[in-house]
Motif scaffolding. Structure first.
Motif, PDB file in Angstrom:
ATOM      1  N   ALA A 137      43.706  39.433  42.774  1.00 59.29           N
ATOM      2  CA  ALA A 137      42.268  39.195  42.719  1.00 59.29           C
ATOM      3  C   ALA A 137      41.911  38.471  41.426  1.00 59.29           C
ATOM      4  O   ALA A 137      42.523  38.718  40.384  1.00 59.29           O
ATOM      5  CB  ALA A 137      41.500  40.510  42.807  1.00 59.29           C
ATOM      6  N   ILE A 138      40.958  37.571  41.521  1.00 55.94           N
ATOM      7  CA  ILE A 138      40.447  36.848  40.362  1.00 55.94           C
ATOM      8  C   ILE A 138      38.936  36.753  40.469  1.00 55.94           C
ATOM      9  O   ILE A 138      38.352  37.001  41.516  1.00 55.94           O
ATOM     10  CB  ILE A 138      41.061  35.428  40.237  1.00 55.94           C
ATOM     11  CG1 ILE A 138      40.787  34.601  41.499  1.00 55.94           C
ATOM     12  CG2 ILE A 138      42.554  35.511  39.925  1.00 55.94           C
ATOM     13  CD1 ILE A 138      41.222  33.141  41.394  1.00 55.94           C
ATOM     14  N   GLY A 139      38.321  36.355  39.380  1.00 54.25           N
ATOM     15  CA  GLY A 139      36.881  36.148  39.355  1.00 54.25           C
ATOM     16  C   GLY A 139      36.143  37.330  38.765  1.00 54.25           C
ATOM     17  O   GLY A 139      36.729  38.350  38.402  1.00 54.25           O
ATOM     18  N   SER A 140      34.844  37.186  38.705  1.00 51.12           N
ATOM     19  CA  SER A 140      34.015  38.201  38.048  1.00 51.12           C
ATOM     20  C   SER A 140      34.076  39.539  38.766  1.00 51.12           C
ATOM     21  O   SER A 140      34.000  40.583  38.136  1.00 51.12           O
ATOM     22  CB  SER A 140      32.573  37.722  37.958  1.00 51.12           C
ATOM     23  OG  SER A 140      32.065  37.447  39.249  1.00 51.12           O
ATOM     24  N   GLY A 141      34.221  39.521  40.066  1.00 52.40           N
ATOM     25  CA  GLY A 141      34.332  40.766  40.827  1.00 52.40           C
ATOM     26  C   GLY A 141      35.763  41.111  41.180  1.00 52.40           C
ATOM     27  O   GLY A 141      36.015  42.011  41.971  1.00 52.40           O
ATOM     28  N   GLY A 142      36.709  40.397  40.584  1.00 47.69           N
ATOM     29  CA  GLY A 142      38.114  40.576  40.924  1.00 47.69           C
ATOM     30  C   GLY A 142      38.635  41.984  40.707  1.00 47.69           C
ATOM     31  O   GLY A 142      39.349  42.522  41.556  1.00 47.69           O
ATOM     32  N   ASN A 143      38.276  42.597  39.588  1.00 47.37           N
ATOM     33  CA  ASN A 143      38.772  43.957  39.330  1.00 47.37           C
ATOM     34  C   ASN A 143      38.184  44.971  40.302  1.00 47.37           C
ATOM     35  O   ASN A 143      38.857  45.928  40.685  1.00 47.37           O
ATOM     36  CB  ASN A 143      38.496  44.371  37.886  1.00 47.37           C
ATOM     37  CG  ASN A 143      39.422  43.677  36.921  1.00 47.37           C
ATOM     38  OD1 ASN A 143      40.516  43.265  37.281  1.00 47.37           O
ATOM     39  ND2 ASN A 143      38.974  43.532  35.684  1.00 47.37           N
ATOM     40  N   PHE A 144      36.938  44.753  40.734  1.00 49.70           N
ATOM     41  CA  PHE A 144      36.332  45.655  41.723  1.00 49.70           C
ATOM     42  C   PHE A 144      37.050  45.517  43.065  1.00 49.70           C
ATOM     43  O   PHE A 144      37.393  46.508  43.708  1.00 49.70           O
ATOM     44  CB  PHE A 144      34.841  45.345  41.897  1.00 49.70           C
ATOM     45  CG  PHE A 144      34.057  45.395  40.622  1.00 49.70           C
ATOM     46  CD1 PHE A 144      33.996  46.556  39.856  1.00 49.70           C
ATOM     47  CD2 PHE A 144      33.369  44.278  40.177  1.00 49.70           C
ATOM     48  CE1 PHE A 144      33.268  46.600  38.670  1.00 49.70           C
ATOM     49  CE2 PHE A 144      32.636  44.319  38.998  1.00 49.70           C
ATOM     50  CZ  PHE A 144      32.580  45.473  38.248  1.00 49.70           C
ATOM     51  N   ALA A 145      37.272  44.266  43.494  1.00 49.91           N
ATOM     52  CA  ALA A 145      37.950  44.021  44.767  1.00 49.91           C
ATOM     53  C   ALA A 145      39.389  44.520  44.721  1.00 49.91           C
ATOM     54  O   ALA A 145      39.879  45.120  45.688  1.00 49.91           O
ATOM     55  CB  ALA A 145      37.908  42.535  45.104  1.00 49.91           C
ATOM     56  N   LEU A 146      40.070  44.286  43.607  1.00 51.88           N
ATOM     57  CA  LEU A 146      41.452  44.735  43.452  1.00 51.88           C
ATOM     58  C   LEU A 146      41.545  46.257  43.549  1.00 51.88           C
ATOM     59  O   LEU A 146      42.388  46.799  44.271  1.00 51.88           O
ATOM     60  CB  LEU A 146      42.013  44.259  42.109  1.00 51.88           C
ATOM     61  CG  LEU A 146      43.428  44.710  41.771  1.00 51.88           C
ATOM     62  CD1 LEU A 146      44.438  44.047  42.686  1.00 51.88           C
ATOM     63  CD2 LEU A 146      43.742  44.376  40.313  1.00 51.88           C
ATOM     64  N   SER A 147      40.680  46.950  42.848  1.00 47.30           N
ATOM     65  CA  SER A 147      40.692  48.415  42.866  1.00 47.30           C
ATOM     66  C   SER A 147      40.409  48.956  44.264  1.00 47.30           C
ATOM     67  O   SER A 147      41.093  49.876  44.734  1.00 47.30           O
ATOM     68  CB  SER A 147      39.652  48.972  41.879  1.00 47.30           C
ATOM     69  OG  SER A 147      39.978  48.595  40.571  1.00 47.30           O
ATOM     70  N   ALA A 148      39.418  48.390  44.926  1.00 41.47           N
ATOM     71  CA  ALA A 148      39.080  48.847  46.274  1.00 41.47           C
ATOM     72  C   ALA A 148      40.231  48.572  47.245  1.00 41.47           C
ATOM     73  O   ALA A 148      40.583  49.426  48.062  1.00 41.47           O
ATOM     74  CB  ALA A 148      37.797  48.169  46.754  1.00 41.47           C
ATOM     75  N   ALA A 149      40.842  47.406  47.146  1.00 39.87           N
ATOM     76  CA  ALA A 149      41.958  47.072  48.033  1.00 39.87           C
ATOM     77  C   ALA A 149      43.140  48.000  47.784  1.00 39.87           C
ATOM     78  O   ALA A 149      43.783  48.476  48.733  1.00 39.87           O
ATOM     79  CB  ALA A 149      42.364  45.609  47.851  1.00 39.87           C
TER      80      ALA A 149
END
Length: 188
Positions: A137-149
């Motif tokens: 995941a990359i981008g400003s919301g990348g860490n949120f998306a990565l954690s959820a995934a």
């Protein structure tokens, strides 16, 4: 006593979007939101930041400056033509150029690039990173998306469902990410 203005947020290729790649069960999904922002203003909600390359054998998504990302996509396409079927080699060659070329060093973007075998995150610092757990995941919301995934990987078998749910979480938390998703799928 002089009053100073608050520091402004630094210009960064990591603000302004979310791109997520999920690989599971012989399927690769790359998903991105559609929001384009300038500062705190949404300029466009339907941008396409994820696309197939190399006749559909490679999926790529970008975060950062749009024009810079398109320049990188063009350079990556050229590397993939030079090294057909060799995504690792094409990515390394692009990263070397990106780091050493005077023009390319100024490009402010990050890429997720994946084919049937491997997923990479490419940066202007010369990084070609292969993330763990089949998720990038990359981008400003990348860490949120990565954690959820990562949280969903043990409970969901379909990577497209994982990707969509994780991106929905990112869109609900990150102000620079919306829920207008572009999804590309590659069976591995």
């Amino acid at each position: 006593m002089t009053q100073s203005s608050p520091p402004s947020a630094p210009s960064s290729p990591w603000r302004g979007t979310t791109i997520l790649a999920v690989r599971k069960s012989n399927k690769l999904v790359v998903i991105g939101d559609g929001q384009v922002s300038i500062g705190n203003t949404v300029v466009k909600a339907t941008a396409r930041k994820v696309r197939p390359l190399a006749r559909g054998t490679v999926l790529a998504g970008f975060a950062g400056a749009t024009a810079d990302a398109f320049a990188l996509f063009e350079r990556l396409e050229a590397k993939l033509e030079t090294y057909p079927g060799q995504l690792p080699r094409a990515c390394v060659e692009l990263a070397k150029d990106w780091r050493t070329d005077r023009y390319m060093r100024r490009l402010e973007a990050m890429l997720i690039v994946a084919d049937k075998d491997v997923t990479y995150i490419l940066t202007g610092a010369g990084d070609v990173l292969e993330p763990e757990h089949g998720i990038a995941a990359i981008g400003s919301g990348g860490n949120f998306a990565l954690s959820a995934a990562r949280a969903l990987m043990d409970y969901e078998t379909d990577p497209e469902i994982i990707a969509r749910k994780a991106m929905t979480v990112a869109a609900e938390v990150c102000v620079y990410t919306n829920d207008n998703f572009t999804v590309e799928v590659l069976n591995t």
